[in-house]
Design an enzyme around this catalytic site. Structure first.
Site, PDB file in Angstrom:
ATOM      1  N   GLU A 237      -4.396   6.848   6.187  1.00  0.00           N
ATOM      2  CA  GLU A 237      -5.209   5.626   6.096  1.00  0.00           C
ATOM      3  C   GLU A 237      -4.399   4.448   5.562  1.00  0.00           C
ATOM      4  O   GLU A 237      -4.558   3.302   5.999  1.00  0.00           O
ATOM      5  CB  GLU A 237      -6.412   5.887   5.170  1.00  0.00           C
TER       6      GLU A 237
ATOM      7  N   LYS B  89       2.015  -1.490  13.246  1.00  0.00           N
ATOM      8  CA  LYS B  89       0.622  -1.252  12.849  1.00  0.00           C
ATOM      9  C   LYS B  89      -0.279  -1.139  14.079  1.00  0.00           C
ATOM     10  O   LYS B  89      -1.199  -0.324  14.110  1.00  0.00           O
ATOM     11  CB  LYS B  89       0.148  -2.379  11.928  1.00  0.00           C
TER      12      LYS B  89
HETATM   13  N1  HSE Z   1       4.606  -7.428   5.170  1.00  0.00           N
HETATM   14  C1  HSE Z   1       3.310  -6.894   5.429  1.00  0.00           C
HETATM   15  C2  HSE Z   1       2.354  -8.051   5.645  1.00  0.00           C
HETATM   16  C3  HSE Z   1       2.755  -6.056   4.323  1.00  0.00           C
HETATM   17  O1  HSE Z   1       2.723  -9.200   5.432  1.00  0.00           O
HETATM   18  O2  HSE Z   1       1.219  -7.789   6.018  1.00  0.00           O
HETATM   19  C4  HSE Z   1       3.086  -4.608   4.416  1.00  0.00           C
HETATM   20  O3  HSE Z   1       2.680  -4.038   5.592  1.00  0.00           O
END
Ligand code: HSE
Length: 428
Positions: free
Chosen positions: A131, A207
């Site tokens: 998660e 992501k």
């Molecule tokens: N660098 C990422 C962001 C955070 O700015 O969302 C970690 O995933």
């Protein structure tokens, strides 16, 4: 009898690891009452066990030897929050192969190796929770896996990189250039150590790969995600976007198209009134369309020690509940190998072009004829009064194939009467 105790080995004691350890130690009794299982933090793997730490751990808990966790048959769970691809992936694989459950916050490993590790975990009859790998504390993976499972997911559109959302917001509101806005993001503690991870869309693509794999049960590798970062957005584009009724956001989009998937990360003009247009600062938001549920918006803090620890410890508590329920068979998701990612050329989208052109007769006619020849229909056009030589000309289009839109850009930029196509952005 189910074990009344779950012994945990933690890999990593940085910002997230410290919060996880603190929470487990301070809430042990509350969690035991809630789940009926005692969550016991036994060992913590760190690079340097003698370095002073912000969390006080019982003597002897820290170790620098991976085998103290991975080869200890007493440990039932490994929690990996160290990050990076290696050695984290190897540690996770070893833990799974030796029959341990794994909880991870590792975006890189889950994006690149998630489906393979999930299948390995299914064969080893252990759970692999992740998660925290996407969207910090926002409940995304469990939402797709449980709450939206009855749906065919049609679309996932997300502001999933907090740094670029913060940067674009500062460029729009304060008129800052990219470098100045990024320096502010770094000062506020948002940006990745390597700014290219955020600015060039790598973080968002990883992501998106994880979310799309779970939402569509497809093997979406980050290398298959079309990716453009925010370097091509000029401060002037925010003024035109607002005049046309849009905000500029870096979006991660995945959508079902017949037997294929779109998976792309790039800047997008998002209409005012769309829920993603108003996501402020470094917050994240994920907009989902399912055939049964309709539209769902999930939003919150997408990074940071405490929100990420919320997801990690939540996974541990879910694992504890399954142990308590005496779950005996833990199966891997069944990925649909037919569902592959569509090349960007075949994606249909709308676009925004900003060009500097000669202010003279026949110029717009020459430009418009290229749009016409490429089958790209113009939705709006703005030309401001020129400085005497160059005029700025902004066009938005109706949907067309991305290949036709890019050919149009290329051909327009080669016209003698065109100084440059300053920006080419997609429109939601
Ligand atoms: N660098 C990422 C962001 C955070 O700015 O969302 C970690 O995933």
């Amino acid at each position: 009898m189910p074990p009344s105790c779950l012994r945990i080995g933690l890999i990593g004691l940085g910002i997230v690891g410290s919060e996880v350890a603190t929470r487990l130690l301070q809430h042990r009794e509350a969690y035991r009452r809630r789940t009926g299982v005692d969550l016991v933090l036994e060992r913590v793997l760190v690079r340097d066990p003698v370095r002073p730490r912000r969390v006080a751990l019982p003597a002897g808990m820290l170790t620098a030897r991976p085998e103290d966790l991975l080869d200890d048959p007493q440990l039932e769970v490994v929690v990996e929050v160290a990050g990076g691809e290696e050695p984290a992936r190897t540690y996770m694989e070893r833990a799974i192969r030796s029959g341990k459950h794994v909880v991870t916050a590792n975006k890189v490993v889950m994006a690149r190796h998630g489906p393979a590790l999930l299948e390995l975990a299914g064969r080893a009859n252990v759970d692999l929770y992740f998660e925290a790998a996407v969207g910090g504390g926002i409940p995304l993976i469990s939402t797709f896996k449980v709450d939206l499972l009855a749906n065919q997911i049609e679309r996932v559109v997300a502001v999933i990189n907090g740094t670029t959302n913060f940067v674009l917001g500062r460029m729009a509101d304060a008129g800052l250039g990219l470098d100045a806005a990024l320096a502010e993001a770094r000062a506020a503690g948002y940006a990745e150590a390597d700014p290219s991870e955020d600015v060039d869309g790598w973080d968002a693509a990883a992501k998106l790969a994880i979310m799309a794999s779970v939402a569509f049960l497809a093997r979406v590798h980050p290398d298959c995600v079309y990716r453009e970062g925010i370097r091509g957005v000029d401060p002037i584009d925010f003024r035109y976007a607002r005049e046309l009724g849009y905000e500029v956001k870096l979006l991660a989009l995945a959508a079902r198209r017949d037997d294929s998937l779109e998976a792309r990360v790039h800047p997008v003009l998002v209409p005012h009134g769309h829920p993603l247009a108003s996501v402020q600062g470094a917050r994240n938001a994920v907009y989902v369309e399912g055939d049964l549920v309709g539209q769902v918006l999930l939003q919150g803090e997408g990074a940071g020690g405490r929100p990420t620890a919320s997801s990690v410890v939540g996974d541990l508590l879910d694992l504890a509940a399954s142990v308590r329920r005496r779950v005996e068979v833990r199966s891997a998701p069944r990925f649909d190998d037919e569902l592959t990612v569509l090349p960007m050329d075949e994606v249909r989208t709308r676009a925004y072009f900003r060009c500097r052109v000669v202010d003279g007769p026949g110029v717009l006619a020459a430009i418009f004829s290229i749009f016409g020849e490429e089958g790209v229909s113009i939705a709006s056009a703005i030309q401001k009064e020129s400085d005497g030589r160059w005029a700025e000309f902004v066009v938005t289009t109706h949907p067309a194939s991305d290949a036709a839109l890019r050919r149009t850009r290329e051909r327009v930029s080669r016209l003698q009467v065109v100084h440059s196509v300053g920006s080419f952005l997609r429109v939601l």
